[in-house]
Design an enzyme around this catalytic site. Structure first.
Site, mmCIF file in Angstrom:
data_model
loop_
_atom_site.group_PDB
_atom_site.id
_atom_site.type_symbol
_atom_site.label_atom_id
_atom_site.label_comp_id
_atom_site.label_asym_id
_atom_site.label_seq_id
_atom_site.Cartn_x
_atom_site.Cartn_y
_atom_site.Cartn_z
ATOM 1 N N LYS A 215 0.828 -1.210 0.000
ATOM 2 C CA LYS A 215 0.000 0.000 0.000
ATOM 3 C C LYS A 215 0.871 1.273 0.000
ATOM 4 O O LYS A 215 0.627 2.223 -0.753
ATOM 5 C CB LYS A 215 -0.918 -0.019 1.227
ATOM 6 C CG LYS A 215 -1.615 1.280 1.522
ATOM 7 C CD LYS A 215 -2.607 1.650 0.466
ATOM 8 C CE LYS A 215 -3.037 3.078 0.598
ATOM 9 N NZ LYS A 215 -4.405 3.328 0.338
ATOM 10 N N CYS A 269 -3.785 10.908 1.549
ATOM 11 C CA CYS A 269 -3.040 9.652 1.376
ATOM 12 C C CYS A 269 -1.665 9.889 0.773
ATOM 13 O O CYS A 269 -0.650 9.601 1.383
ATOM 14 C CB CYS A 269 -3.844 8.720 0.480
ATOM 15 S SG CYS A 269 -5.526 8.557 1.060
HETATM 16 N N1 SAJ Z 1 -2.277 14.809 -9.018
HETATM 17 C C1 SAJ Z 1 -1.480 15.577 -9.849
HETATM 18 N N2 SAJ Z 1 -1.129 15.078 -11.069
HETATM 19 C C2 SAJ Z 1 -1.549 13.860 -11.504
HETATM 20 C C3 SAJ Z 1 -2.349 13.064 -10.647
HETATM 21 C C4 SAJ Z 1 -2.691 13.572 -9.408
HETATM 22 O O1 SAJ Z 1 -1.069 16.690 -9.499
HETATM 23 O O2 SAJ Z 1 -1.212 13.492 -12.644
HETATM 24 C C5 SAJ Z 1 -2.648 15.321 -7.681
HETATM 25 C C6 SAJ Z 1 -4.147 15.493 -7.507
HETATM 26 O O3 SAJ Z 1 -4.589 16.713 -8.023
HETATM 27 C C7 SAJ Z 1 -4.273 15.400 -6.007
HETATM 28 C C8 SAJ Z 1 -3.185 14.392 -5.616
HETATM 29 O O4 SAJ Z 1 -2.290 14.356 -6.708
HETATM 30 O O5 SAJ Z 1 -3.992 16.630 -5.375
HETATM 31 C C9 SAJ Z 1 -3.673 13.007 -5.315
HETATM 32 O O6 SAJ Z 1 -4.703 12.614 -6.215
HETATM 33 P P1 SAJ Z 1 -4.814 11.134 -6.796
HETATM 34 O O7 SAJ Z 1 -5.989 11.093 -7.670
HETATM 35 O O8 SAJ Z 1 -3.512 10.736 -7.399
HETATM 36 O O9 SAJ Z 1 -4.969 10.202 -5.523
HETATM 37 P P2 SAJ Z 1 -5.933 10.174 -4.216
HETATM 38 O O10 SAJ Z 1 -5.164 10.766 -3.065
HETATM 39 O O11 SAJ Z 1 -7.264 10.738 -4.493
HETATM 40 O O12 SAJ Z 1 -6.073 8.586 -4.000
HETATM 41 C C10 SAJ Z 1 -4.889 7.806 -3.866
HETATM 42 C C11 SAJ Z 1 -4.993 6.609 -4.837
HETATM 43 N N3 SAJ Z 1 -3.702 5.946 -4.907
HETATM 44 C C12 SAJ Z 1 -3.120 5.673 -6.109
HETATM 45 O O13 SAJ Z 1 -3.596 6.012 -7.164
HETATM 46 C C13 SAJ Z 1 -1.822 4.933 -6.065
HETATM 47 C C14 SAJ Z 1 -6.087 5.642 -4.342
HETATM 48 O O14 SAJ Z 1 -6.103 4.469 -5.150
HETATM 49 C C15 SAJ Z 1 -5.812 5.246 -2.882
HETATM 50 O O15 SAJ Z 1 -6.814 4.364 -2.383
HETATM 51 C C16 SAJ Z 1 -5.852 6.526 -2.057
HETATM 52 O O16 SAJ Z 1 -4.767 7.380 -2.512
HETATM 53 C C17 SAJ Z 1 -5.659 6.146 -0.590
HETATM 54 O O17 SAJ Z 1 -6.665 6.151 0.142
HETATM 55 O O18 SAJ Z 1 -4.543 5.775 -0.213
#
Ligand code: SAJ
Length: 423
Positions: A215, A269
Site C-alpha cells: 500500500k 493519502c
Molecule cells: N495529481 C497531480 N497530477 C496527476 C495526478 C494527481 O497533481 O497526474 C494530484 C491530484 O490533483 C491530487 C493528488 O495528486 O492533489 C492526489 O490525487 P490522486 O488522484 O492521485 O490520488 P488520491 O489521493 O485521491 O487517492 C490515492 C490513490 N492511490 C493511487 O492512485 C496509487 C487511491 O487508489 C488510494 O486508495 C488513495 O490514494 C488512498 O486512500 O490511499
C-alpha cells in the site's frame, strides 16, 4: 479452529473508507455495526444521512439504515469480524501516528471471541498489524493470537489495505483487486472468505508486512511520478517552454507516460503515506523523501508567481477557481489549492474571490481574512483581473475562452490552454 460463517461485522471508523465499506457489506445482507467516536456522525448515519460527499454513498447508507442492516454507534459490540478503518496521520517530523489504530484495538479487546477475524484496512507503517496482534495478546491472556502460533490461534488477524479512489469509492471497493496480508496463511485465507462476499476483483494473498508495504509503495510511486511532472513544469517555466505541450509530446514515446503537473499534491493519502516508508528506512529512501519535498514546495512557488504579477496591478482582484484537492469532488483535505488561496487571502493588498461548486460557504480558515468572498463563476469572471485555476472541476473546463482572453490567467492544471502562465 473452525471457520466462522460471517453474519455480522463491526467497522471501526466511519470516514471515507469505513462508511462506504460498512454500506457495501450491509447491502450484501450482513448485519453491520459502524463505530465512530464522533457523536454527530453516529447520529447523522442513524438518520440515514452521511457526513461525506461521495457519489451514491448517501443513497446506499439510507437504504441500508432503513432496511435495518446498518447501524452506527460509539462503542463496538461483539461481531464475527472487525474491520478497522481509522486515520493514520503523522506527527511532527513526519513520524507515523498509529494511536487511532491502538485505540481501536483496545476498544475491541474485551469483546473479541474465539473464531473472530480482525482486519486493519488503515494505511500503516510496516509491522503495525503484527504489533496489533501483540497488543491484543497483552489485553486478552485467555486467547491465543497468530503472531505467537498460527496453528493454535483463536483469532485471525490481517492487513488488507484500502485502495479506493475518492470520487469512485463504491465502484472501486467492489471491482479493485484486494491485497490481503495475514499474520500467517490461515488468517489471509479467512480474510479472503469475508471479502469474497463483496469483492469481484482478485484477492491476492501475502503476509501482513508485505501487504503494509504494498500500500505504501503504491502511493509513494504516484507521489514520485507526480513530483517528476511537477519538476518538469518548473524546468519548463525556467526555460520558457509550455509544460503541457512538452509533456504531451514526450508521452507519444511508447514507453513514456509523464503525469500531469499541478499546484501540488493533496488528499489524505499521497501527501502522507510516503513518509511512512521514509520513517522506517530513512537512509535508503532519498528519492521518496525528495519527491515529497518537491510536491510540498509547489504551492509556495505558485503563490509567489501570482503575488509577483498581482503586485503590478492597481487594486488587484484575484479569483481562485477551485479549492478541492482534485477535480469533481468536495474534498478539501491537505488541498494545495486551499493553501494557495489562503496565502493570497492573507495579503491585505488583494481582494480574493473564491469559486468552488462544491462549497456553500468558505472554509473556517478564511474567517480571519476580510477581503475574501465566495462567489459564482460569472461574478468571478466579471470582477477579477487575475484568474487562477487551481482545481480542474468540470464546470471550469466549460468556461468560454473568449471570457478569459482579456484577463491575466494562471492555469496550474493546463485546462485553459493556451492561457498558461501557470506551473
Ligand atoms: N495529481 C497531480 N497530477 C496527476 C495526478 C494527481 O497533481 O497526474 C494530484 C491530484 O490533483 C491530487 C493528488 O495528486 O492533489 C492526489 O490525487 P490522486 O488522484 O492521485 O490520488 P488520491 O489521493 O485521491 O487517492 C490515492 C490513490 N492511490 C493511487 O492512485 C496509487 C487511491 O487508489 C488510494 O486508495 C488513495 O490514494 C488512498 O486512500 O490511499
Amino acid at each position: 479452529m473452525t471457520t466462522t460463517k460471517f453474519k455480522s461485522i463491526c467497522v471501526i471508523g466511519l470516514g471515507y473508507v469505513g462508511l462506504p465499506t460498512a454500506a457495501i457489506f450491509a447491502s450484501n445482507n450482513l448485519k453491520v455495526l459502524g463505530v465512530d467516536t464522533n457523536e454527530e456522525v453516529v447520529s447523522l448515519i442513524n438518520k440515514g444521512r452521511t457526513h461525506i460527499i461521495e457519489p451514491d454513498l448517501d443513497k446506499l447508507v439510507k437504504k441500508n439504515v432503513l432496511a435495518g442492516n446498518l447501524k452506527a454507534t460509539q462503542r463496538p459490540e461483539p461481531a464475527d469480524a472487525f474491520i478497522i478503518a481509522v486515520p493514520t496521520p503523522f506527527l511532527n517530523n513526519h513520524k507515523p501516528d498509529i494511536s487511532y489504530v491502538k485505540a481501536a484495538i483496545t476498544s475491541i479487546a474485551p469483546i473479541i471471541k474465539k473464531g473472530n477475524l480482525v482486519i486493519i484496512e488503515s494505511t500503516c507503517p510496516v509491522g503495525t498489524t503484527e504489533t496489533s496482534s501483540q497488543w491484543l495478546a497483552e489485553l486478552r491472556e485467555d486467547l491465543v493470537f497468530p503472531h505467537f502460533d498460527e496453528n493454535l490461534a483463536d483469532i485471525y488477524i490481517s492487513h488488507s489495505p484500502e485502495r479506493v479512489l475518492p470520487g469512485n469509492i463504491l465502484a472501486e471497493l467492489v471491482s479493485n483487486d484486494r491485497v490481503i496480508g495475514g499474520v500467517g496463511k490461515k488468517c489471509a485465507n479467512h480474510t479472503m472468505d469475508l471479502y469474497k462476499l463483496v469483492v469481484s476483483g482478485t484477492c491476492l494473498l501475502t503476509n501482513a508486512r508485505t501487504a503494509e508495504l504494498v500500500k505504501l509503495t503504491e502511493n509513494a510511486f504516484r507521489d514520485v511520478n507526480i513530483a517528476f511532472a511537477n519538476e518538469i513544469s518548473l524546468v519548463c517555466d525556467h526555460l520558457n517552454i509550455d509544460p503541457w505541450e512538452a509533456i504531451a509530446l514526450a508521452n507519444h514515446h511508447p514507453r513514456v507516460n509523464v503525469l500531469n503537473p499541478g499546484p501540488g499534491v493533496g488528499g489524505h493519502c499521497i501527501a502522507v503515506d510516503p513518509w511512512f516508508i521514509a520513517h522506517s528506512a530513512p537512509s535508503v529512501s532519498p528519492l521518496i523523501q525528495t519527491a515529497r519535498k518537491v510536491n510540498d514546495q509547489k504551492p509556495n512557488r505558485i503563490t509567489n508567481n501570482i503575488i509577483n504579477v498581482a503586485k503590478t496591478l492597481q487594486d488587484p482582484k484575484i479569483a481562485c477557481f477551485g479549492l478541492a484537492y482534485k477535480a469533481d469532488i468536495g474534498d478539501f483535505r491537505e488541498s494545495p489549492a486551499l493553501k494557495i488561496a489562503l496565502q493570497l487571502a492573507a495579503n491585505p493588498d488583494f481582494n480574493v474571490l473564491i469559486v468552488d461548486p462544491y462549497l456553500s460557504q468558505l472554509p473556517s480558515q478564511f474567517s480571519e481574512f476580510t477581503c475574501v468572498k465566495l462567489v459564482s463563476i460569472t461574478e468571478a469572471l466579471h470582477n477579477a483581473q487575475l484568474l487562477v485555476l487551481l482545481t480542474d472541476h468540470a464546470e471550469f473546463k466549460k468556461i468560454d475562452s473568449n471570457l478569459l482572453s482579456k484577463k491575466i490567467v494562471f492555469d496550474t492544471r493546463g485546462v485553459w490552454k493556451p492561457y498558461k502562465n501557470g506551473p
